[in-house]
Design an enzyme around this catalytic site. Structure first.
Site, PDB file in Angstrom:
ATOM      1  CG  HIS A 110      -1.995  -1.075   1.114  1.00 58.47           C
ATOM      2  ND1 HIS A 110      -2.844  -1.415   2.141  1.00 58.47           N
ATOM      3  CD2 HIS A 110      -2.339  -1.895   0.073  1.00 58.47           C
ATOM      4  CE1 HIS A 110      -3.655  -2.391   1.751  1.00 58.47           C
ATOM      5  NE2 HIS A 110      -3.349  -2.706   0.515  1.00 58.47           N
ATOM      6  N   GLY A 149      -1.392 -10.067  12.186  1.00 60.90           N
ATOM      7  CA  GLY A 149      -2.100  -8.837  12.536  1.00 60.90           C
ATOM      8  C   GLY A 149      -2.818  -8.138  11.403  1.00 60.90           C
ATOM      9  CB  THR A 150      -3.657  -8.226   8.237  1.00 54.51           C
ATOM     10  OG1 THR A 150      -4.483  -7.558   7.276  1.00 54.51           O
ATOM     11  CG2 THR A 150      -3.322  -9.615   7.719  1.00 54.51           C
ATOM     12  CB  CYS A 196       5.581  20.022  -6.981  1.00 51.55           C
ATOM     13  SG  CYS A 196       6.911  19.476  -8.052  1.00 51.55           S
TER      14      CYS A 196
END
Ligand code: APR
Length: 256
Positions: free
Chosen positions: A121, A190-191, A150
């Site tokens: 991600h 842990g997901t 930018c």
């Protein structure tokens, strides 16, 4: 006790495995003090996820950035890896695990020393211009003035992590899927893996014949369908117990 039996079974599977891939989510960083996304105290209980829709961000970047700064940057700058991240790093050095695929944007696996990390991600540490695609380390941006822009074209900078309704980098996705296809053990930590395409990885691993070991304080949506060995325990404690079985040498009595 069932948990001890399962920890032994998990250690055995890891010992036998030729290629172990680890797949992590917010639960592994919970003991570093970061909130998870769902469940009690989860980020999506406090913040409307619509702010993290890419179309909303592009329309109102200043507003979304205020939330991004509060939810992510103000926390992440001070956070440190915990024992679970460190043990994974050691297991990598020892050749017990081959790679980590993480949904986390927190960079804690790398900070603990993990070498092969696929950030499915993205990461909070890189900012990318929405107009000219110039990339920056996040430390270049002054987050006291939002949205950051930018230096080249004055376009709005976006954290290089995946928003809702935004596609994953095809290259990163391909690397993650290739890793899972090679795995004979997938260690999931842990997901709840509720977002696409991360949610397809446990099933893919299973279809390829891998053993699925899962460490989680709670059953996840895939525990009953794909998990072979469920360690119903916190990430740090689970990794500590596995480490003890996998790496500790038997002590030789003095004089022998
Ligand atoms: N040890 C092990 N597991 C834990 C711990 C802990 N100390 N604390 C919490 N957990 C578990 C919870 O039981 C839950 O199953 O971690 C999981 C966290 O689930 P989510 O909050 O859904 O986080 P995650 O699965 O990483 O979310 C996936 O969703 O919104 C998106 O992009 C975001 O990457 C995120 C993705």
């Amino acid at each position: 006790m069932k948990i001890l039996k399962n920890i032994r079974a998990a250690a055995e599977a890891l010992k036998k495995a030729k290629y172990t891939v680890v797949f992590t989510g917010a639960g592994i960083s919970a003991e570093s003090g970061l909130p998870t996304f769902r469940g009690e105290g989860g980020i999506w209980k406090e913040v409307d996820p619509n702010y993290f829709n890419i179309d909303f961000f592009l329309k109102k970047p200043g507003l979304t950035w205020e939330i991004i700064k509060k939810v992510f940057y103000d926390q992440l700058i001070n956070v440190k890896p915990n024992l679970a991240h460190h043990i994974l790093s050691i297991m990598g050095q020892q050749g017990i695990i081959q790679s980590v695929i993480t949904q986390n944007i927190d960079h804690l696996h790398q900070e603990a020393g993990c070498k092969k990390v696929i950030e499915l991600h993205g990461t909070y540490r890189r900012l990318i211009c929405t107009r000219c695609s110039t990339e920056y380390d996040y430390t270049f941006a002054d987050l006291n003035y939002l949205p950051p822009t930018c230096f080249v074209c004055r376009g709005v900078l976006k954290p290089d992590f995946v928003f809702f309704n935004e596609k994953l980098s095809p290259e990163v996705k391909r690397r993650a899927f290739d890793e899972v296809k090679k795995a004979d053990v997938l260690l999931v930590i842990g997901t709840r893996a509720e977002v696409y395409p991360a949610n397809t990885l446990p099933q893919l691993a299973k279809e390829q014949g891998a053993t699925i070991i899962e460490i989680n304080l709670n059953p996840s949506p895939f525990t009953d369908h794909y998990t072979d060995i469920f360690l119903n325990i916190g990430a740090a404690e689970g990794m500590k117990q596995l480490c003890r079985l996998l790496m500790c040498q038997e002590e030789t009595p003095a004089g022998k």
